[in-house]
Write a protein that holds these residues in place. Structure first.
Motif, PDB file in Angstrom:
ATOM      1  N   ASN A 212      -1.014 -11.914  -3.700  1.00 38.60           N
ATOM      2  CA  ASN A 212      -0.980 -12.822  -4.840  1.00 38.60           C
ATOM      3  C   ASN A 212       0.410 -13.468  -4.920  1.00 38.60           C
ATOM      4  OD1 ASN A 212      -1.619 -14.206  -7.188  1.00 38.60           O
ATOM      5  ND2 ASN A 212      -1.302 -12.430  -8.523  1.00 38.60           N
ATOM      6  N   GLY A 213       0.754 -14.174  -3.839  1.00 41.70           N
ATOM      7  CA  GLY A 213       2.047 -14.857  -3.809  1.00 41.70           C
ATOM      8  C   GLY A 213       3.233 -13.956  -3.560  1.00 41.70           C
ATOM      9  N   HIS A 214       3.028 -12.769  -3.003  1.00 37.56           N
ATOM     10  CA  HIS A 214       4.130 -11.846  -2.759  1.00 37.56           C
ATOM     11  C   HIS A 214       5.062 -12.376  -1.666  1.00 37.56           C
ATOM     12  CE1 HIS A 214       0.984  -9.227  -4.539  1.00 37.56           C
ATOM     13  NE2 HIS A 214       2.013  -8.633  -5.104  1.00 37.56           N
ATOM     14  N   SER A 215       6.284 -11.932  -1.716  1.00 39.52           N
ATOM     15  CA  SER A 215       7.281 -12.362  -0.733  1.00 39.52           C
ATOM     16  C   SER A 215       6.949 -11.815   0.652  1.00 39.52           C
ATOM     17  CB  SER A 215       8.674 -11.864  -1.149  1.00 39.52           C
ATOM     18  OG  SER A 215       8.736 -10.440  -1.047  1.00 39.52           O
ATOM     19  N   ASP A 216       7.516 -12.449   1.670  1.00 38.53           N
ATOM     20  CA  ASP A 216       7.308 -11.980   3.043  1.00 38.53           C
ATOM     21  C   ASP A 216       7.801 -10.550   3.207  1.00 38.53           C
ATOM     22  OD1 ASP A 216       6.219 -14.415   3.700  1.00 38.53           O
ATOM     23  OD2 ASP A 216       8.041 -15.197   4.659  1.00 38.53           O
ATOM     24  N   GLU A 217       8.934 -10.225   2.583  1.00 37.36           N
ATOM     25  CA  GLU A 217       9.484  -8.884   2.709  1.00 37.36           C
ATOM     26  C   GLU A 217       8.553  -7.847   2.094  1.00 37.36           C
ATOM     27  OE1 GLU A 217      11.797  -5.568   3.502  1.00 37.36           O
ATOM     28  OE2 GLU A 217      11.821  -7.577   4.402  1.00 37.36           O
ATOM     29  N   PHE A 218       8.015  -8.144   0.926  1.00 34.35           N
ATOM     30  CA  PHE A 218       7.104  -7.188   0.302  1.00 34.35           C
ATOM     31  C   PHE A 218       5.831  -7.040   1.129  1.00 34.35           C
ATOM     32  CE2 PHE A 218       3.878  -5.758  -2.783  1.00 34.35           C
ATOM     33  CZ  PHE A 218       4.525  -4.612  -3.251  1.00 34.35           C
ATOM     34  N   GLN A 219       5.317  -8.136   1.648  1.00 30.00           N
ATOM     35  CA  GLN A 219       4.128  -8.054   2.503  1.00 30.00           C
ATOM     36  C   GLN A 219       4.399  -7.171   3.720  1.00 30.00           C
ATOM     37  OE1 GLN A 219       1.796 -11.794   3.166  1.00 30.00           O
ATOM     38  NE2 GLN A 219       3.482 -12.722   2.026  1.00 30.00           N
ATOM     39  N   LYS A 220       5.586  -7.302   4.293  1.00 30.24           N
ATOM     40  CA  LYS A 220       5.947  -6.493   5.463  1.00 30.24           C
ATOM     41  C   LYS A 220       5.978  -5.013   5.099  1.00 30.24           C
ATOM     42  CE  LYS A 220       9.748  -5.828   8.768  1.00 30.24           C
ATOM     43  NZ  LYS A 220      10.145  -4.478   8.292  1.00 30.24           N
ATOM     44  N   ARG A 221       6.624  -4.689   3.976  1.00 34.89           N
ATOM     45  CA  ARG A 221       6.733  -3.288   3.566  1.00 34.89           C
ATOM     46  C   ARG A 221       5.350  -2.674   3.307  1.00 34.89           C
ATOM     47  NH1 ARG A 221      11.657  -3.406  -0.935  1.00 34.89           N
ATOM     48  NH2 ARG A 221      13.243  -4.414   0.385  1.00 34.89           N
ATOM     49  N   VAL A 222       4.512  -3.403   2.622  1.00 30.17           N
ATOM     50  CA  VAL A 222       3.171  -2.888   2.320  1.00 30.17           C
ATOM     51  C   VAL A 222       2.346  -2.775   3.600  1.00 30.17           C
ATOM     52  CG1 VAL A 222       1.016  -3.321   1.090  1.00 30.17           C
ATOM     53  CG2 VAL A 222       3.191  -3.780  -0.032  1.00 30.17           C
ATOM     54  N   GLY A 223       2.446  -3.799   4.446  1.00 27.55           N
ATOM     55  CA  GLY A 223       1.658  -3.794   5.680  1.00 27.55           C
ATOM     56  C   GLY A 223       1.932  -2.595   6.561  1.00 27.55           C
ATOM     57  N   GLU A 224       3.151  -2.079   6.520  1.00 26.83           N
ATOM     58  CA  GLU A 224       3.498  -0.913   7.327  1.00 26.83           C
ATOM     59  C   GLU A 224       2.802   0.360   6.843  1.00 26.83           C
ATOM     60  OE1 GLU A 224       7.726  -0.968   7.045  1.00 26.83           O
ATOM     61  OE2 GLU A 224       7.975  -2.480   8.648  1.00 26.83           O
ATOM     62  N   LEU A 225       2.272   0.344   5.638  1.00 23.15           N
ATOM     63  CA  LEU A 225       1.571   1.505   5.086  1.00 23.15           C
ATOM     64  C   LEU A 225       0.058   1.434   5.278  1.00 23.15           C
ATOM     65  CD1 LEU A 225       3.447   1.706   1.655  1.00 23.15           C
ATOM     66  CD2 LEU A 225       3.927   3.042   3.721  1.00 23.15           C
ATOM     67  N   ILE A 226      -0.416   0.334   5.840  1.00 23.47           N
ATOM     68  CA  ILE A 226      -1.851   0.063   5.901  1.00 23.47           C
ATOM     69  C   ILE A 226      -2.297  -0.032   7.353  1.00 23.47           C
ATOM     70  CG2 ILE A 226      -3.626  -1.656   5.302  1.00 23.47           C
ATOM     71  CD1 ILE A 226      -1.870  -2.418   2.896  1.00 23.47           C
ATOM     72  N   MET A 227      -3.401   0.626   7.687  1.00 28.18           N
ATOM     73  CA  MET A 227      -3.894   0.580   9.064  1.00 28.18           C
ATOM     74  C   MET A 227      -4.137  -0.849   9.530  1.00 28.18           C
ATOM     75  SD  MET A 227      -6.595   3.734   9.229  1.00 28.18           S
ATOM     76  CE  MET A 227      -6.079   5.436   9.001  1.00 28.18           C
ATOM     77  N   ALA A 228      -4.661  -1.676   8.646  1.00 24.91           N
ATOM     78  CA  ALA A 228      -4.939  -3.069   9.003  1.00 24.91           C
ATOM     79  C   ALA A 228      -3.666  -3.887   9.165  1.00 24.91           C
ATOM     80  CB  ALA A 228      -5.840  -3.716   7.947  1.00 24.91           C
ATOM     81  N   GLY A 229      -2.526  -3.359   8.698  1.00 25.22           N
ATOM     82  CA  GLY A 229      -1.243  -4.002   8.902  1.00 25.22           C
ATOM     83  C   GLY A 229      -0.934  -5.179   7.996  1.00 25.22           C
TER      84      GLY A 229
END
Length: 266
Positions: A212-229
């Motif tokens: 929902n409009g999150h920053s690239d950095e936040f997306q990167k941090r969250v993606g590292e916790l998710i199998m789908a990336g």
């Protein structure tokens, strides 16, 4: 050529918190799939946006509703049915997040500085509101016709927040939010057994991290916790919601469906 009926043809869906990122997606997708949709939300720009987008659709209606108000909940199904709508699917979707509670530009408190007022506001909307809706379903709907209740939780309902991903971000994971979302599933499993002999199913959907409009950095941090990336798109949550709202889910009850890209499996 004969018209192909949608996945939700013949269903009337009542949705709380309809104007948010996920709520508005559910409204759109369910209308596309042939449902009649009764949307509710607090008066304001989200309410007005839904009215502007779907107000000309004869299969759509919208009502102002504060799920934290017992008085409004007691009347809502009577009002809706009096207007000719007969919900057989209810989505307990309304919720207040930490970001919403703090308001645009507001400072986000640490846990030690969380006020009782903010905690209780979150409980009132997210958990007490879901209880009030379910209780009124019991009084007005359940037993009169086959009924489906879907409670909306979160990837953080049964999983602890990863606090480091919020370092330096303008928002944090709010303690009361996760607590209420865990409570939502407690309500689900209790009601699933209680309503089992009255042709009613109750399930929880636990959305993952929705972009929902999150920053690239936040997306990167969250993606590292998710199998789908990666974070998910609202329509990916709606895909699972459509199944739970359809007749095809009739043998599913008392379950939590995680739509989180594998977050909860790690």
């Amino acid at each position: 050529m004969a018209q192909v009926e949608g996945q939700l043809a013949g269903r009337t869906v009542f949705i709380t918190g309809s104007g948010g990122v996920l709520g508005s997606t559910y409204v759109r997708r369910m209308l596309e799939q042939g449902a009649k949709v009764v949307a509710t939300d607090l008066p304001g720009h989200r309410f007005d946006g839904l009215q502007e987008t779907h107000g000309d659709n004869p299969d759509f209606a919208i009502y102002p509703l504060d799920v934290g108000s017992e008085e409004q909940i007691v009347e809502i199904f009577k009002t809706v049915e009096g207007d000719g709508w007969q919900p057989d699917v209810v989505l307990n979707n309304a919720a207040i997040t930490g970001e919403m509670l703090m308001g645009a530009g507001g400072s986000f408190p640490d846990f030690a500085d969380t006020t009782l007022d903010d905690w209780e506001k979150t409980m009132r909307t997210n958990l007490t509101g879901a209880f009030l809706v379910a209780r009124q379903m019991d009084r007005d709907i359940v037993g009169k016709r086959p009924t489906t209740l879907i409670n909306v939780a979160s990837m953080y309902a049964l999983n602890g927040a990863h606090h480091p991903i919020y370092d330096g971000m303008p928002f944090k994971n709010f303690s009361a939010y996760g607590v209420t979302k865990a409570g939502i599933h407690g309500l689900t499993v209790w009601l699933a057994g209680y309503w089992a002999k009255r042709q009613a199913t109750v399930n929880t959907i636990a959305p993952g991290a929705v972009f929902n409009g999150h920053s690239d950095e936040f997306q990167k941090r969250v993606g590292e916790l998710i199998m789908a990336g990666r974070m998910c798109e609202p329509d990916e949550i709606a895909d699972a919601m459509l199944f739970l709202a359809s007749k095809q889910s009739g043998y599913v009850t008392g379950q939590m469906i995680n739509v989180d890209g594998g977050f909860s499996a790690w």
